[in-house]
Design an enzyme around this catalytic site. Structure first.
Site, PDB file in Angstrom:
ATOM      1  N   CYS A   1       0.843  -1.195   0.000  1.00 40.13           N
ATOM      2  CA  CYS A   1       0.000   0.000   0.000  1.00 40.13           C
ATOM      3  C   CYS A   1       0.886   1.256   0.000  1.00 40.13           C
ATOM      4  CB  CYS A   1      -0.938   0.097   1.193  1.00 40.13           C
ATOM      5  SG  CYS A   1      -2.074  -1.277   1.311  1.00 40.13           S
TER       6      CYS A   1
ATOM      7  N   ARG B   1       3.872  -0.181  -4.875  1.00 38.76           N
ATOM      8  CA  ARG B   1       3.684  -0.711  -3.520  1.00 38.76           C
ATOM      9  C   ARG B   1       2.383  -1.510  -3.378  1.00 38.76           C
ATOM     10  NH1 ARG B   1       6.888   1.962   0.338  1.00 38.76           N
ATOM     11  NH2 ARG B   1       5.417   1.261   1.913  1.00 38.76           N
TER      12      ARG B   1
ATOM     13  N   TRP C   1      -2.679  -2.748  -1.635  1.00 39.12           N
ATOM     14  CA  TRP C   1      -2.340  -4.171  -1.765  1.00 39.12           C
ATOM     15  C   TRP C   1      -3.181  -4.851  -0.702  1.00 39.12           C
ATOM     16  CZ3 TRP C   1      -0.297  -8.204   1.127  1.00 39.12           C
ATOM     17  CH2 TRP C   1       0.203  -9.294   0.399  1.00 39.12           C
TER      18      TRP C   1
ATOM     19  N   ASN D   1      -1.691   2.431   5.702  1.00 37.76           N
ATOM     20  CA  ASN D   1      -0.822   1.339   5.259  1.00 37.76           C
ATOM     21  C   ASN D   1      -0.405   0.574   6.509  1.00 37.76           C
ATOM     22  OD1 ASN D   1       1.140  -0.300   4.063  1.00 37.76           O
ATOM     23  ND2 ASN D   1       2.720   1.275   4.269  1.00 37.76           N
ATOM     24  N   GLY D   2      -0.625  -0.733   6.498  1.00 39.96           N
ATOM     25  CA  GLY D   2      -0.279  -1.546   7.666  1.00 39.96           C
ATOM     26  C   GLY D   2      -1.405  -2.518   7.950  1.00 39.96           C
TER      27      GLY D   2
ATOM     28  N   GLU E   1      18.345 -17.106  -6.967  1.00 38.54           N
ATOM     29  CA  GLU E   1      17.870 -15.799  -7.401  1.00 38.54           C
ATOM     30  C   GLU E   1      17.362 -15.848  -8.849  1.00 38.54           C
ATOM     31  OE1 GLU E   1      16.998 -13.225  -6.042  1.00 38.54           O
ATOM     32  OE2 GLU E   1      17.048 -11.655  -7.560  1.00 38.54           O
TER      33      GLU E   1
ATOM     34  N   LYS F   1      13.585 -14.784  -9.844  1.00 40.81           N
ATOM     35  CA  LYS F   1      13.258 -13.778 -10.860  1.00 40.81           C
ATOM     36  C   LYS F   1      12.340 -14.379 -11.914  1.00 40.81           C
ATOM     37  CE  LYS F   1      14.098 -10.790  -9.357  1.00 40.81           C
ATOM     38  NZ  LYS F   1      14.868 -10.431  -8.189  1.00 40.81           N
TER      39      LYS F   1
ATOM     40  N   GLU G   1       8.798 -15.029 -10.505  1.00 46.79           N
ATOM     41  CA  GLU G   1       8.155 -13.792 -10.074  1.00 46.79           C
ATOM     42  C   GLU G   1       7.555 -13.000 -11.234  1.00 46.79           C
ATOM     43  OE1 GLU G   1      11.074 -11.129  -8.440  1.00 46.79           O
ATOM     44  OE2 GLU G   1       9.600 -10.033  -7.262  1.00 46.79           O
TER      45      GLU G   1
ATOM     46  N   HIS H   1      19.127 -36.015  -5.822  1.00 48.14           N
ATOM     47  CA  HIS H   1      18.506 -36.494  -4.584  1.00 48.14           C
ATOM     48  C   HIS H   1      16.986 -36.301  -4.611  1.00 48.14           C
ATOM     49  CE1 HIS H   1      22.345 -37.314  -2.674  1.00 48.14           C
ATOM     50  NE2 HIS H   1      22.773 -36.162  -3.176  1.00 48.14           N
TER      51      HIS H   1
ATOM     52  N   LYS I   1       5.999  -4.253  -3.933  1.00 48.68           N
ATOM     53  CA  LYS I   1       7.430  -4.000  -3.799  1.00 48.68           C
ATOM     54  C   LYS I   1       7.908  -4.123  -2.357  1.00 48.68           C
ATOM     55  CE  LYS I   1      11.387  -2.486  -5.347  1.00 48.68           C
ATOM     56  NZ  LYS I   1      12.153  -3.505  -6.083  1.00 48.68           N
TER      57      LYS I   1
END
Ligand code: AGP
Length: 579
Positions: free
Chosen positions: A2, A27, A71, A97-98, A452, A456, A459, A475, A574
């Protein structure tokens, strides 16, 4: 998660709020809304993204206003759950926001006292609590409200007939911008860059009374002064600058991000923290966790210092015996889990250090020292240049512990990063775009690089990808290898080269197509794999960087080929400011 923005001054608030929300959209982008204040409060809010809406046509009148891009946490994304939220009489509006953890209890009590709720959000309780405490003075009403809230909040409140915005924060970021007879408030600095370079970072527990003439800040009932700081980001840094996506722009900014972070160096406080540490614990999430893992591999082998790396989200619930230096690695400086983990480490008497990209962010207020990386604003949800800048920061710490032996390497590494930006990876993209599953494998520091690469890929392209230590494939995951399961192998020269080549041959024997990253001129490797992507033949530290950049480009180009929403991948935001 948010973004919130507020404006008070002589100009019409609506266009400023809308522009600010567009800057904050990374955000959260489920819905957006604004409210302006005159003799009454006018509200416009809508499901969807502000950048794809007709928000430009919104014309709420007034020189005072607040806005929000969401969000969703409580209540699905729709017009009703979009912020701002208002009280029963429409005399108070709030953006937040929160997460208000005790909202169920508060909501029940408020309903019992006769309040009518419209949304499913936790935020709406704030509007109704302010309504209850509002007897003509909004500041007093917010002051009386916040002790009831448990959880995290950065909030802005306005009231009809009241020419001010009242802001409060606890465990969610909030920064004020000081203009010329106008003031701004926002979740981060990006919307402020258009208007001012002078900012004030609010602290947890602060309540700010904001008018066009200035701001008064209160903490635990006392009036306090917070320093006015100058932002060193410029507005151009937060724009796309001709690139198709922020992510691509940010990938291309990596040579500079690395160079600037090295050039900025490390201050005396941080240097001493690093030199005196006899053990180091790093806490981080996501991409930042991967850079921390790379640090572990390099620092343990090069500096012979014990390093443990913990997922911040786990650390809070399982605190191993730790001492020495605890390092929070976080681009935003606002990740709730990382902040909580760092506080936990502090409670265990660790000395603490933050590695972050955002000046004044929450983490910098918690730690004993800060190493600021110089990536500039990163807008794309996928971390790219912040990853490279984190590595620059972490490699400097290794360099300090090793008596400066990497001075030369680090001062030139940005050139090699620049070299791989134009690598031809079309064949690899063609293979990945048609795949349902992709494996990324490496050994040593290239194992976290492969984690990573996989993060990426999933995502932004939504192709399922897994990163593995190359030796682990047999394995279990070998059972998944088929002729349509590409494996991306990072195989630079060095102590793991021979065993990586053996692993690649084993994978090949299961008929999985292989994309290999190896050094330029490695014909042995090029011959046994399906697609070979050459990297400059340089120092190991630099190969960590160049291979990472190639994997970012592979994810980016694959996502483009699949027509994904690169900068705003589905369900993500983000900055993850909730646990
Ligand atoms: C990666 O591309 C993500 N954006 C995500 O994993 C991110 O690295 C994570 O949320 C941690 O964020 P931070 O560095 O701001 O703490």
């Amino acid at each position: 998660m948010c973004g919130i923005v507020g404006y008070i001054g002589r100009r019409e608030a609506t266009p400023i709020l809308i522009q600010g929300l567009k800057r904050l959209e990374y955000r959260g982008y489920d819905s957006f809304g604004i409210a302006t204040v005159g003799s009454s409060i006018e509200v416009f809010k809508k499901q969807g993204r502000i950048s794809e809406s007709e928000a430009g046509a919104v014309s709420l009148a007034g020189c005072i206003g607040i806005g929000h891009t969401r969000w969703a946490t409580h209540g699905e994304p729709n017009d009703i759950n979009a912020h701002p939220h208002i009280d029963c009489r429409g005399g108070v509006a709030v953006v937040h926001n929160g997460v208000i953890e005790n909202f169920t209890e508060l909501k029940r009590q408020l309903i019992e006292r006769g309040h009518t709720f419209r949304s499913d959000t936790d935020t709406e309780v704030i509007a109704h609590l302010i309504e209850e405490h509002h007897h003509g003075d909004l500041l007093e009403a917010v002051r009386a409200t916040v002790p009831h809230l448990r959880g995290s909040y950065a909030l802005l409140a306005v009231a009809a007939h009241d020419r001010r915005i009242v802001a409060a924060r606890d465990c969610s970021p909030l920064v004020l911008g000081i203009g010329d007879s106008e003031l701004f408030a926002a979740s981060d600095m990006t919307p402020l860059l258009d208007h001012t370079e002078r900012v004030v970072f609010l602290e947890d527990g602060d309540i700010a009374d904001i008018s066009a003439d200035g701001v008064e800040i209160y903490h635990q009932g006392e009036k306090v002064q917070r320093p006015v700081e100058l932002i060193d980001w410029c507005v151009e840094d937060a724009r796309k600058g001709g690139f198709a996506h922020y992510m691509l722009k940010e990938i291309f900014e990596q040579p500079q991000a690395f160079y600037e972070t090295i050039r900025a160096g490390v201050d005396e406080t941080v240097r001493n923290l690093v030199l005196s540490a006899d053990e180091v614990t790093l806490v981080a999430c996501g991409t930042s966790y991967h850079t921390a893992l790379i640090f572990k591999y390099l620092a343990e082998s090069l500096c012979r210092i014990p390093v443990r790396v913990e997922l911040a989200s786990e650390f809070k619930y399982y605190t191993p015996p730790i001492s020495g230096l605890a390092v929070a690695v976080t681009q935003s400086g606002e990740t709730a889990d990382t902040i909580a983990a760092l506080k936990m480490a502090k409670a265990h008497n660790c000395i603490t250090l933050a590695i972050t990209n955002v000046q004044g962010s929450t983490i910098t207020r918690v730690t004993d020292g800060t190493l600021l990386m110089r990536a500039g604003p990163e807008i794309g949800v996928a971390a790219t240049k912040s990853y490279i800048a984190q590595l620059a920061a972490l490699m400097q710490l290794i360099n300090i512990r090793c008596g400066g032996v990497f001075d030369e390497v680090l001062s030139h590494a940005h050139l090699a990063i620049g070299e791989v930006l134009m690598r031809d990876i079309q064949d690899a993209v063609a293979l990945c775009r048609g795949a349902e599953h992709i494996f990324f494998v490496g050994r040593g520091p290239f194992y976290p690089v492969s984690l990573e690469g996989a993060l990426k890929m999933k995502e932004i392209s939504y192709v399922h990808a897994e990163g593995y230590a190359a030796g682990e494939l047999k394995h279990g995951p070998f059972a998944l290898l088929t002729p349509v399961t590409p494996v991306v192998a990072i195989c630079p020269p060095g102590s793991t080269y021979g065993v990586m080549v053996s692993n690649i041959k084993e994978i090949k024997a299961r008929r999985a197509p292989i994309i290999a990253l190896g050094v330029d001129g490695d014909s042995e490797l090029a011959e046994i794999v399906d697609i070979f992507i050459p990297l400059p033949d340089t120092h190991l530290l630099v190969q960590v960087l160049t291979s990472s950049v190639v994997l970012q480009l592979l994810a980016y180009r694959t996502a483009c080929a699949l027509q994904r929403d690169i900068d705003r991948p589905r369900n993500l935001a983000k900055s993850v400011t909730v646990e």
